[in-house]
Motif scaffolding. Structure first.
Motif, PDB file in Angstrom:
ATOM      1  N   PHE A 139     -24.362  32.797  22.310  1.00 42.15           N
ATOM      2  CA  PHE A 139     -23.541  33.557  21.372  1.00 42.15           C
ATOM      3  C   PHE A 139     -24.402  34.117  20.249  1.00 42.15           C
ATOM      4  O   PHE A 139     -25.501  33.613  19.959  1.00 42.15           O
ATOM      5  N   ASP A 140     -23.897  35.155  19.599  1.00 41.97           N
ATOM      6  CA  ASP A 140     -24.555  35.804  18.472  1.00 41.97           C
ATOM      7  C   ASP A 140     -23.519  35.978  17.366  1.00 41.97           C
ATOM      8  O   ASP A 140     -22.412  36.465  17.630  1.00 41.97           O
ATOM      9  N   VAL A 141     -23.871  35.582  16.121  1.00 44.62           N
ATOM     10  CA  VAL A 141     -22.924  35.687  15.012  1.00 44.62           C
ATOM     11  C   VAL A 141     -23.690  35.758  13.693  1.00 44.62           C
ATOM     12  O   VAL A 141     -24.805  35.218  13.577  1.00 44.62           O
ATOM     13  N   THR A 142     -23.118  36.463  12.725  1.00 44.47           N
ATOM     14  CA  THR A 142     -23.695  36.556  11.379  1.00 44.47           C
ATOM     15  C   THR A 142     -22.637  36.194  10.354  1.00 44.47           C
ATOM     16  O   THR A 142     -21.503  36.658  10.434  1.00 44.47           O
ATOM     17  N   LEU A 143     -23.038  35.369   9.386  1.00 41.84           N
ATOM     18  CA  LEU A 143     -22.129  34.958   8.317  1.00 41.84           C
ATOM     19  C   LEU A 143     -22.762  35.250   6.970  1.00 41.84           C
ATOM     20  O   LEU A 143     -23.896  34.831   6.712  1.00 41.84           O
ATOM     21  N   PRO A 144     -22.084  35.984   6.074  1.00 41.06           N
ATOM     22  CA  PRO A 144     -22.643  36.227   4.742  1.00 41.06           C
ATOM     23  C   PRO A 144     -22.515  34.997   3.849  1.00 41.06           C
ATOM     24  O   PRO A 144     -21.432  34.438   3.701  1.00 41.06           O
ATOM     25  N   LEU A 145     -23.640  34.575   3.276  1.00 38.37           N
ATOM     26  CA  LEU A 145     -23.633  33.541   2.251  1.00 38.37           C
ATOM     27  C   LEU A 145     -23.640  34.290   0.923  1.00 38.37           C
ATOM     28  O   LEU A 145     -24.621  34.924   0.562  1.00 38.37           O
ATOM     29  N   PRO A 146     -22.550  34.271   0.167  1.00 39.02           N
ATOM     30  CA  PRO A 146     -22.316  35.259  -0.893  1.00 39.02           C
ATOM     31  C   PRO A 146     -23.230  35.126  -2.100  1.00 39.02           C
ATOM     32  O   PRO A 146     -23.763  34.056  -2.403  1.00 39.02           O
ATOM     33  N   ALA A 147     -23.372  36.246  -2.806  1.00 42.33           N
ATOM     34  CA  ALA A 147     -24.113  36.277  -4.063  1.00 42.33           C
ATOM     35  C   ALA A 147     -23.289  35.611  -5.164  1.00 42.33           C
ATOM     36  O   ALA A 147     -22.056  35.584  -5.112  1.00 42.33           O
ATOM     37  N   THR A 148     -23.992  35.082  -6.171  1.00 43.76           N
ATOM     38  CA  THR A 148     -23.333  34.432  -7.307  1.00 43.76           C
ATOM     39  C   THR A 148     -23.961  34.904  -8.615  1.00 43.76           C
ATOM     40  O   THR A 148     -25.189  34.885  -8.754  1.00 43.76           O
ATOM     41  N   ALA A 149     -23.141  35.341  -9.545  1.00 43.16           N
ATOM     42  CA  ALA A 149     -23.586  35.685 -10.896  1.00 43.16           C
ATOM     43  C   ALA A 149     -23.048  34.636 -11.860  1.00 43.16           C
ATOM     44  O   ALA A 149     -21.866  34.268 -11.785  1.00 43.16           O
ATOM     45  N   SER A 150     -23.897  34.152 -12.755  1.00 42.66           N
ATOM     46  CA  SER A 150     -23.503  33.056 -13.640  1.00 42.66           C
ATOM     47  C   SER A 150     -23.899  33.326 -15.075  1.00 42.66           C
ATOM     48  O   SER A 150     -24.946  33.923 -15.354  1.00 42.66           O
ATOM     49  N   LEU A 151     -23.054  32.861 -15.992  1.00 40.90           N
ATOM     50  CA  LEU A 151     -23.329  32.873 -17.424  1.00 40.90           C
ATOM     51  C   LEU A 151     -23.180  31.457 -17.954  1.00 40.90           C
ATOM     52  O   LEU A 151     -22.291  30.710 -17.511  1.00 40.90           O
ATOM     53  N   GLY A 152     -24.032  31.084 -18.881  1.00 41.18           N
ATOM     54  CA  GLY A 152     -23.956  29.741 -19.432  1.00 41.18           C
ATOM     55  C   GLY A 152     -24.300  29.702 -20.901  1.00 41.18           C
ATOM     56  O   GLY A 152     -25.096  30.513 -21.392  1.00 41.18           O
ATOM     57  N   ILE A 153     -23.689  28.762 -21.619  1.00 45.29           N
ATOM     58  CA  ILE A 153     -23.948  28.544 -23.040  1.00 45.29           C
ATOM     59  C   ILE A 153     -24.266  27.069 -23.257  1.00 45.29           C
ATOM     60  O   ILE A 153     -23.579  26.192 -22.711  1.00 45.29           O
ATOM     61  N   GLY A 154     -25.293  26.804 -24.039  1.00 44.90           N
ATOM     62  CA  GLY A 154     -25.626  25.439 -24.424  1.00 44.90           C
ATOM     63  C   GLY A 154     -25.514  25.271 -25.926  1.00 44.90           C
ATOM     64  O   GLY A 154     -25.965  26.138 -26.685  1.00 44.90           O
ATOM     65  N   VAL A 155     -24.893  24.179 -26.345  1.00 45.09           N
ATOM     66  CA  VAL A 155     -24.720  23.891 -27.766  1.00 45.09           C
ATOM     67  C   VAL A 155     -25.253  22.489 -28.038  1.00 45.09           C
ATOM     68  O   VAL A 155     -24.937  21.542 -27.309  1.00 45.09           O
ATOM     69  N   THR A 156     -26.054  22.369 -29.082  1.00 45.36           N
ATOM     70  CA  THR A 156     -26.613  21.071 -29.474  1.00 45.36           C
ATOM     71  C   THR A 156     -26.204  20.788 -30.927  1.00 45.36           C
ATOM     72  O   THR A 156     -26.961  21.084 -31.875  1.00 45.36           O
ATOM     73  N   PRO A 157     -25.014  20.222 -31.125  1.00 44.46           N
ATOM     74  CA  PRO A 157     -24.522  19.972 -32.488  1.00 44.46           C
ATOM     75  C   PRO A 157     -25.410  19.003 -33.265  1.00 44.46           C
ATOM     76  O   PRO A 157     -25.596  19.153 -34.475  1.00 44.46           O
ATOM     77  N   THR A 158     -25.947  17.990 -32.554  1.00 48.40           N
ATOM     78  CA  THR A 158     -26.864  17.029 -33.154  1.00 48.40           C
ATOM     79  C   THR A 158     -28.047  16.851 -32.217  1.00 48.40           C
ATOM     80  O   THR A 158     -28.036  17.321 -31.072  1.00 48.40           O
ATOM     81  N   GLU A 159     -29.048  16.162 -32.677  1.00 53.48           N
ATOM     82  CA  GLU A 159     -30.247  15.954 -31.866  1.00 53.48           C
ATOM     83  C   GLU A 159     -29.939  15.188 -30.584  1.00 53.48           C
ATOM     84  O   GLU A 159     -30.610  15.367 -29.565  1.00 53.48           O
ATOM     85  N   LYS A 160     -28.898  14.360 -30.608  1.00 57.42           N
ATOM     86  CA  LYS A 160     -28.603  13.515 -29.458  1.00 57.42           C
ATOM     87  C   LYS A 160     -27.534  14.075 -28.526  1.00 57.42           C
ATOM     88  O   LYS A 160     -27.378  13.596 -27.402  1.00 57.42           O
ATOM     89  N   LEU A 161     -26.767  15.062 -28.971  1.00 55.38           N
ATOM     90  CA  LEU A 161     -25.638  15.573 -28.204  1.00 55.38           C
ATOM     91  C   LEU A 161     -25.912  16.991 -27.709  1.00 55.38           C
ATOM     92  O   LEU A 161     -26.294  17.866 -28.487  1.00 55.38           O
TER      93      LEU A 161
END
Length: 421
Positions: free
Chosen positions: A253-275
């Protein structure tokens, strides 16, 4: 015989239904991230930044090597539309792993590394005699991706990075029953066994840290088309009566499956040195997956081609998590995620009984001295109960799948070791 139903299971080529993202995408790539709801795009935690945001790798101060493994343990059940007993999957465990090595001058702006991970893989074994046995009985999937990566800090606040995403190994084994019996009364059976071609994509990102308390990241992972060509895809039959053997002669058999693209956005917040707190949004371009088309070198149930509609829609995953350093050696983590399913009503398949899902995560790390550490994580994922009716299937032209109700819960423990220098 409905040829579409014969190879319905093929849509799971290199996919997973027992993991932490919708459709057949998996995000179990970093042990620290796993304990924080899967966040990482806007953070520079460790070498796993190669997966989440290659642009953040240059901001990881310590060079290091880490390895991790997870165990996805799913409990899934199905009840047919018109009643009958509840069917549960036979127990199975999948163990996706990850390996990262990051290098570069300790005070320099340049970082390079290699990542090895398993973003697609699954094992499902439905109960004997279940109503969908003519669509799927068993599936085993394996994949290994390799990503060489480079990252550069343009300034002390801004960095970029990119990596080649290589599908180094992929295999699939699919099985289902055929509604015929041989002279001994044994039910017919078909098995597909294939290996995917090597394919290359890319993963790129940018990371900006305007202050000690805030960081922002964006990344894009390209689509890769997983292709099993006829020379690597084998078809075999058992218990087919001699009178019907001419209708089941395909070998490949012959078959093709698309493994989709992903776009991501992220935010990091460090309120204190430990958190540290992270928030991610992933947008997956599932709408590229319209249908699944098979070609055979001989008849399968009397036909040599198969087409099964998928009609996926683009979908979003939202993630929130954080970590807190309790002592110089111990850090604890928690987080959660909500994943909107890309599978439309009336398009649910037995191998991907997907639904909107809620994930809850916990984790911790302990550092032994200056260089060695251990990371543990645990996830609980609850998929919303998903029902589709025979009327919906008929209306959509998707009667190659099963009407009824699916329900899945997943537990995923994980552990990792790391060494920094």
């Amino acid at each position: 015989m409905n040829l579409k139903s014969l190879l319905l299971a093929g849509s799971t080529l290199l996919v997973s239904t027992a993991a932490s993202a919708g459709g057949f995408q998996v995000t179990l790539a970093g042990q620290k991230n796993n304990g924080m709801g899967g966040v990482g795009v806007g953070l520079s935690l460790d070498q796993a930044a190669m997966f989440y945001n290659p642009g953040a790798l240059a901001m990881v101060r310590e060079r290091g090597v880490q390895v991790g493994i997870n165990a996805t343990m799913a409990r899934s059940a199905f009840r047919a539309e018109y009643g009958g007993s509840q069917r549960e999957l036979r127990n199975s465990t999948v163990t996706p792993f990850n390996l990262y090595a990051g290098l570069g001058p300790s005070e320099g702006k340049f970082r390079a590394g290699i990542a090895v991970y398993t973003p697609f893989g699954s094992k499902l074994q439905y109960a004997d005699g279940w109503e969908g046995r003519y669509s799927l009985t068993d599936i085993t999937l394996e994949s290994v991706f390799v990503q060489p990566t480079v990252s550069y800090a343009i300034t002390d606040k801004l960095s970029i990075g990119a990596g080649l995403v290589i599908l180094a190994y992929g295999s699939v084994n699919l099985q289902r029953d055929v509604p015929v019996q041989d002279q001994q009364g044994n039910t017919g059976h078909v098995e597909l066994d294939g290996t995917a071609d090597h394919k290359i994509g890319y993963n790129a990102g940018i990371y900006y840290k305007p202050s000690d308390k805030l960081s922002i990241g964006a990344s894009y992972r390209s689509q890769i088309d997983a292709h099993v060509k006829s020379s690597n895809g084998d078809v075999s039959f058992s218990n087919i009566p001699a009178s019907l053997s001419s209708r089941f002669t395909a070998k490949h058999f012959d078959v093709t499956l698309p493994l989709p693209a992903t776009a991501s956005l992220g935010i990091g917040v460090t309120p204190t040195e430990k958190l540290t707190i992270g928030l991610d949004a992933n947008y997956v371009f599932w709408s590229k997956y319209k249908s699944l088309n098979f070609t055979f070198d001989g008849p399968v149930g009397g036909a040599t081609t198969s087409n099964s509609r998928r009609e996926y829609k683009d979908a979003v995953t939202l993630r929130l998590g954080g970590q807190y350093q309790l002592t110089s050696g111990l850090t604890v983590r928690a987080g959660g995620s909500f994943d909107f399913s890309p599978v439309k009503d009336g398009f649910v398949t037995p191998e991907t009984p997907d639904a909107d899902r809620l994930g809850l995560n916990l984790g911790a790390s302990y550092k032994f001295g200056e260089h060695f550490g251990i990371d543990i994580s645990g996830q609980f994922i609850n998929l919303k109960k998903r029902t589709q009716t025979q009327a919906e299937l008929a209306s959509n032209g998707t009667t190659d799948r099963v009407a009824g109700t699916y329900k899945t819960r997943i537990v995923i423990p994980g552990v990792g070791l790391n060494y920094t220098f």
